[in-house]
Scaffold this motif. Structure first.
Motif, PDB file in Angstrom:
ATOM      1  N   ALA A  33       0.836  -1.206   0.000  1.00 18.61           N
ATOM      2  CA  ALA A  33       0.000   0.000   0.000  1.00 18.61           C
ATOM      3  C   ALA A  33       0.870   1.256   0.000  1.00 18.61           C
ATOM      4  O   ALA A  33       0.575   2.225  -0.718  1.00 18.61           O
ATOM      5  N   ALA A  34       1.933   1.246   0.790  1.00 18.01           N
ATOM      6  CA  ALA A  34       2.830   2.413   0.859  1.00 18.01           C
ATOM      7  C   ALA A  34       3.530   2.648  -0.481  1.00 18.01           C
ATOM      8  O   ALA A  34       3.662   3.799  -0.926  1.00 18.01           O
ATOM      9  N   GLN A  35       3.971   1.563  -1.116  1.00 17.81           N
ATOM     10  CA  GLN A  35       4.644   1.711  -2.411  1.00 17.81           C
ATOM     11  C   GLN A  35       3.683   2.184  -3.495  1.00 17.81           C
ATOM     12  O   GLN A  35       4.063   2.968  -4.360  1.00 17.81           O
ATOM     13  N   ALA A  36       2.460   1.697  -3.467  1.00 17.78           N
ATOM     14  CA  ALA A  36       1.480   2.051  -4.494  1.00 17.78           C
ATOM     15  C   ALA A  36       0.942   3.464  -4.307  1.00 17.78           C
ATOM     16  O   ALA A  36       0.479   4.080  -5.273  1.00 17.78           O
ATOM     17  N   TYR A  37       1.001   3.981  -3.103  1.00 19.03           N
ATOM     18  CA  TYR A  37       0.379   5.261  -2.768  1.00 19.03           C
ATOM     19  C   TYR A  37       0.774   6.378  -3.736  1.00 19.03           C
ATOM     20  O   TYR A  37      -0.080   7.112  -4.232  1.00 19.03           O
ATOM     21  N   SER A  38       2.040   6.512  -4.016  1.00 18.40           N
ATOM     22  CA  SER A  38       2.493   7.636  -4.858  1.00 18.40           C
ATOM     23  C   SER A  38       2.023   7.510  -6.308  1.00 18.40           C
ATOM     24  O   SER A  38       1.962   8.509  -7.021  1.00 18.40           O
ATOM     25  N   SER A  51     -21.510  -7.139  -7.228  1.00 17.72           N
ATOM     26  CA  SER A  51     -20.849  -7.817  -8.340  1.00 17.72           C
ATOM     27  C   SER A  51     -19.371  -7.444  -8.439  1.00 17.72           C
ATOM     28  O   SER A  51     -18.693  -7.812  -9.385  1.00 17.72           O
ATOM     29  N   GLY A  52     -18.869  -6.690  -7.449  1.00 17.25           N
ATOM     30  CA  GLY A  52     -17.452  -6.345  -7.405  1.00 17.25           C
ATOM     31  C   GLY A  52     -17.070  -5.113  -8.188  1.00 17.25           C
ATOM     32  O   GLY A  52     -15.894  -4.837  -8.402  1.00 17.25           O
ATOM     33  N   VAL A  53     -18.057  -4.328  -8.622  1.00 16.57           N
ATOM     34  CA  VAL A  53     -17.797  -3.109  -9.391  1.00 16.57           C
ATOM     35  C   VAL A  53     -17.715  -1.926  -8.424  1.00 16.57           C
ATOM     36  O   VAL A  53     -18.554  -1.801  -7.535  1.00 16.57           O
ATOM     37  N   PRO A  54     -16.709  -1.035  -8.591  1.00 14.80           N
ATOM     38  CA  PRO A  54     -16.608   0.127  -7.690  1.00 14.80           C
ATOM     39  C   PRO A  54     -17.860   0.999  -7.782  1.00 14.80           C
ATOM     40  O   PRO A  54     -18.331   1.289  -8.876  1.00 14.80           O
ATOM     41  N   ASP A  55     -18.388   1.386  -6.609  1.00 10.68           N
ATOM     42  CA  ASP A  55     -19.562   2.252  -6.618  1.00 10.68           C
ATOM     43  C   ASP A  55     -19.408   3.469  -5.702  1.00 10.68           C
ATOM     44  O   ASP A  55     -20.320   4.288  -5.596  1.00 10.68           O
ATOM     45  N   GLU A  56     -18.282   3.573  -5.024  1.00  8.65           N
ATOM     46  CA  GLU A  56     -17.967   4.776  -4.243  1.00  8.65           C
ATOM     47  C   GLU A  56     -16.479   5.066  -4.381  1.00  8.65           C
ATOM     48  O   GLU A  56     -15.669   4.146  -4.482  1.00  8.65           O
ATOM     49  N   TRP A  57     -16.141   6.354  -4.343  1.00 12.06           N
ATOM     50  CA  TRP A  57     -14.757   6.778  -4.506  1.00 12.06           C
ATOM     51  C   TRP A  57     -14.381   7.714  -3.369  1.00 12.06           C
ATOM     52  O   TRP A  57     -15.231   8.385  -2.801  1.00 12.06           O
ATOM     53  N   GLY A  58     -13.085   7.753  -3.041  1.00 12.20           N
ATOM     54  CA  GLY A  58     -12.628   8.639  -1.984  1.00 12.20           C
ATOM     55  C   GLY A  58     -11.152   8.968  -2.165  1.00 12.20           C
ATOM     56  O   GLY A  58     -10.513   8.552  -3.127  1.00 12.20           O
ATOM     57  N   SER A  59     -10.610   9.690  -1.217  1.00 12.01           N
ATOM     58  CA  SER A  59      -9.208  10.108  -1.239  1.00 12.01           C
ATOM     59  C   SER A  59      -8.280   8.898  -1.300  1.00 12.01           C
ATOM     60  O   SER A  59      -8.576   7.839  -0.742  1.00 12.01           O
ATOM     61  N   LYS A  60      -7.149   9.069  -1.959  1.00 13.24           N
ATOM     62  CA  LYS A  60      -6.204   7.957  -2.047  1.00 13.24           C
ATOM     63  C   LYS A  60      -5.638   7.568  -0.683  1.00 13.24           C
ATOM     64  O   LYS A  60      -5.127   6.476  -0.517  1.00 13.24           O
ATOM     65  N   LYS A  61      -5.782   8.443   0.315  1.00 16.03           N
ATOM     66  CA  LYS A  61      -5.339   8.106   1.669  1.00 16.03           C
ATOM     67  C   LYS A  61      -6.117   6.916   2.237  1.00 16.03           C
ATOM     68  O   LYS A  61      -5.637   6.223   3.132  1.00 16.03           O
ATOM     69  N   THR A  62      -7.317   6.692   1.703  1.00 15.24           N
ATOM     70  CA  THR A  62      -8.137   5.587   2.207  1.00 15.24           C
ATOM     71  C   THR A  62      -7.537   4.217   1.890  1.00 15.24           C
ATOM     72  O   THR A  62      -8.026   3.208   2.400  1.00 15.24           O
ATOM     73  N   ILE A  63      -6.493   4.192   1.085  1.00 17.87           N
ATOM     74  CA  ILE A  63      -5.845   2.913   0.764  1.00 17.87           C
ATOM     75  C   ILE A  63      -5.277   2.258   2.029  1.00 17.87           C
ATOM     76  O   ILE A  63      -5.081   1.049   2.080  1.00 17.87           O
ATOM     77  N   PHE A  64      -5.058   3.036   3.058  1.00 21.57           N
ATOM     78  CA  PHE A  64      -4.499   2.496   4.302  1.00 21.57           C
ATOM     79  C   PHE A  64      -5.565   1.994   5.285  1.00 21.57           C
ATOM     80  O   PHE A  64      -5.226   1.434   6.331  1.00 21.57           O
ATOM     81  N   ILE A  65      -6.835   2.176   4.939  1.00 22.55           N
ATOM     82  CA  ILE A  65      -7.902   1.702   5.831  1.00 22.55           C
ATOM     83  C   ILE A  65      -7.914   0.181   5.912  1.00 22.55           C
ATOM     84  O   ILE A  65      -7.978  -0.389   7.004  1.00 22.55           O
ATOM     85  N   MET A  66      -7.866  -0.487   4.778  1.00 18.50           N
ATOM     86  CA  MET A  66      -7.915  -1.959   4.786  1.00 18.50           C
ATOM     87  C   MET A  66      -6.705  -2.576   5.499  1.00 18.50           C
ATOM     88  O   MET A  66      -6.878  -3.494   6.304  1.00 18.50           O
TER      89      MET A  66
END
Length: 164
Positions: A33-38, A51-66
């Motif tokens: 996640a840290a490497q992909a962030y930039s 069905s696995g399709v994205p339906d909400e979007w947010g800041s790229k900082k949210t990548i660290f939530i999972m």
């Protein structure tokens, strides 16, 4: 609260293996996640429909939530697994069967814990991939995320019911 025997149960080889694997995967997840962030766009998918399709979007900082949820879940389940006398069992736990039930329960917890870390890792990977190429997680992921922990739980319950 029912009173179940409190006995010391050393961790099995499989319990140690799955806990170690989970810890390694959590570290790899944070590094990934840290490497992909930039390289991520300003907005990334934060939720996927059935069905696995994205339906909400947010800041790229949210990548660290999972990865954060994976870490917290792992730690909580790891420490909870150290107290098998507090678990719910599909049968009465006695002094006679506790030494057979508790190791099964602890191993089951370690495997389910690993599956949860794997699930959060896959979601993080999917979020990153989807942000880069507008793909989704796919319906197979949704089915697997529901079925794999359920099947693991059923297998261990069947094994526990065979314990006398």
């Amino acid at each position: 609260m029912k009173k179940q025997p409190k006995i010391d149960v050393p961790p099995s080889m499989w319990e140690k293996f799955f806990n170690l694997l989970s810890a390694i995967l959590i570290i790899a997840l944070w590094v990934y996640a840290a490497q992909a962030y930039s390289t991520l766009p300003k907005e990334i998918p934060t939720h996927f429909d059935g069905s696995g399709v994205p339906d909400e979007w947010g800041s790229k900082k949210t990548i660290f939530i999972m990865p954060g949820i994976a870490l917290i879940t792992f730690v909580l389940m790891y420490f909870a697994s150290k107290k098998p006398h507090l678990f719910n069992y599909p049968m009465k736990v006695t002094e006679e069967n506790a030494h057979r039930l508790y190791p099964l329960a602890k191993t089951s917890m370690a495997i389910i814990n690993f599956e949860m870390v794997l699930l959060f890792s896959y979601i993080t990977w999917g979020m990153i991939q989807s942000a880069k190429d507008d793909s989704g997680l796919g319906v197979g992921f949704v089915i697997a995320a529901l079925l794999i922990p359920l099947i693991t739980s059923i297998i261990f319950m069947v094994k526990m019911n065979k314990v006398k």
